[in-house]
Design a protein around this motif. Sequence first.
Motif, short mmCIF file in Angstrom:
data_model
loop_
_atom_site.label_atom_id
_atom_site.label_comp_id
_atom_site.label_asym_id
_atom_site.label_seq_id
_atom_site.Cartn_x
_atom_site.Cartn_y
_atom_site.Cartn_z
N ASN A 1 -18.10 57.48 -37.13
CA ASN A 1 -18.72 58.80 -37.29
C ASN A 1 -20.08 58.81 -36.61
O ASN A 1 -21.06 58.30 -37.14
N SER A 2 -20.12 59.41 -35.43
CA SER A 2 -21.36 59.43 -34.65
C SER A 2 -22.41 60.35 -35.26
O SER A 2 -23.53 60.42 -34.75
N SER A 3 -22.06 61.06 -36.34
CA SER A 3 -23.01 61.95 -37.01
C SER A 3 -23.55 61.34 -38.30
O SER A 3 -24.08 62.06 -39.15
N LEU B 1 -11.01 57.91 -44.49
CA LEU B 1 -11.30 57.06 -45.65
C LEU B 1 -12.80 56.86 -45.86
O LEU B 1 -13.21 56.09 -46.74
N ASN B 2 -13.62 57.56 -45.05
CA ASN B 2 -15.08 57.41 -45.14
C ASN B 2 -15.53 55.96 -44.93
O ASN B 2 -16.46 55.48 -45.60
N ARG B 3 -14.86 55.29 -44.00
CA ARG B 3 -15.22 53.91 -43.74
C ARG B 3 -16.63 53.77 -43.18
O ARG B 3 -17.26 52.72 -43.35
N ASP B 4 -17.13 54.81 -42.52
CA ASP B 4 -18.50 54.73 -42.01
C ASP B 4 -19.49 54.55 -43.16
O ASP B 4 -20.47 53.80 -43.04
N ASP C 1 -7.71 45.49 -26.18
CA ASP C 1 -6.31 45.17 -25.99
C ASP C 1 -5.37 46.28 -26.46
O ASP C 1 -4.17 46.23 -26.22
N PHE C 2 -5.94 47.28 -27.15
CA PHE C 2 -5.10 48.34 -27.72
C PHE C 2 -5.18 49.61 -26.86
O PHE C 2 -6.23 49.94 -26.31
N PRO C 3 -4.07 50.35 -26.77
CA PRO C 3 -4.08 51.63 -26.05
C PRO C 3 -5.04 52.62 -26.71
O PRO C 3 -5.32 52.53 -27.90
N GLU C 4 -5.55 53.56 -25.91
CA GLU C 4 -6.50 54.54 -26.42
C GLU C 4 -5.93 55.34 -27.59
O GLU C 4 -6.65 55.68 -28.53
N SER C 5 -4.64 55.67 -27.54
CA SER C 5 -4.02 56.46 -28.60
C SER C 5 -4.09 55.74 -29.94
O SER C 5 -4.35 56.35 -30.98
N ILE C 6 -3.88 54.41 -29.92
CA ILE C 6 -3.93 53.63 -31.15
C ILE C 6 -5.37 53.52 -31.65
O ILE C 6 -5.64 53.64 -32.85
N LYS C 7 -6.31 53.32 -30.72
CA LYS C 7 -7.71 53.22 -31.11
C LYS C 7 -8.20 54.53 -31.72
O LYS C 7 -8.93 54.53 -32.72
N GLU C 8 -7.78 55.65 -31.14
CA GLU C 8 -8.19 56.96 -31.66
C GLU C 8 -7.58 57.21 -33.03
O GLU C 8 -8.23 57.73 -33.94
N SER C 9 -6.32 56.81 -33.20
CA SER C 9 -5.66 56.96 -34.48
C SER C 9 -6.35 56.12 -35.55
O SER C 9 -6.55 56.57 -36.69
N SER C 10 -6.73 54.91 -35.18
CA SER C 10 -7.44 54.03 -36.11
C SER C 10 -8.78 54.63 -36.50
O SER C 10 -9.18 54.59 -37.67
N LYS C 11 -9.48 55.19 -35.52
CA LYS C 11 -10.78 55.82 -35.78
C LYS C 11 -10.62 56.99 -36.75
O LYS C 11 -11.40 57.13 -37.70
#
Length: 265
Positions: free
Chosen positions: A147-149, A104-107, A88-98
Amino acid sequence: MKESKDEQDIKINKRSTDKVFFESTLLQQISDGIDFIRDESREILREIDLRGLDEVDIEEIGQKAYNQISDIADEMSQLKSDFINDEDFPESIKESSKNFKAALNRDEDYVRRAQRRLDRTNSNEFVDNIRSNVRVIELCDNAIAVNSSNAEAYYLKGRALVNLDKYPEAIEEYINSLAVKDDIKVWIAIANANTLNEDYADAINVYDSVLQRDENSFDAVKGKALAYYSCGDYKKADEEFKKASELDSLDDSSKKIWGECLEYI
């Protein structure tokens, strides 16, 4: 106006007791967890009052309380995910959240939670092990999305898939982990998954490749012995069990299997 599905899910059913029951299973689990902590706190205080502080295992109590609080936090995180759809969120918001989560090292936070849940699952602390392993996979996917790494996220996801008997899928995740970071423990995990999937030749080849790098790898030698046992080559299994026992102490299950090999020879 017609109620939405989400509104229906959180409807409260009032029964004859004072306890509140939710139609949503997830909300009910959160509520039960809070009730557990409340009741357990009363019981702990009562026990301290009767027996004295010195006779109470504070460390054990603290661990149980931490586990329960961790479970509630995890359930609430799931609930939030159920209500908020990323699509439901625009790509720009999703990328910013990521990017914010990565900063914050959430991964690493997701990985720690996955590791704790996986350890407790393997210790049979949860009634529904299938659901618990599925949750480990979700947490690992969250880490990978940030973080895909993150090699550990792929590795833990592979272990959860093994617990669900999804061996080819687990091996794929282990390979993804190795693509990020070469680690002997992951190679051994691949070999173990091959053994469970009855791909014994592949398993033994992987164990041998590990032993070329570390000839004293106890896990590789023991794994090789179990692979030979599983495919019915009891003589070779006996040879590998002997090597493993010289490197470290065998667990009771391995000793029992070794005994069976000797009976067959």
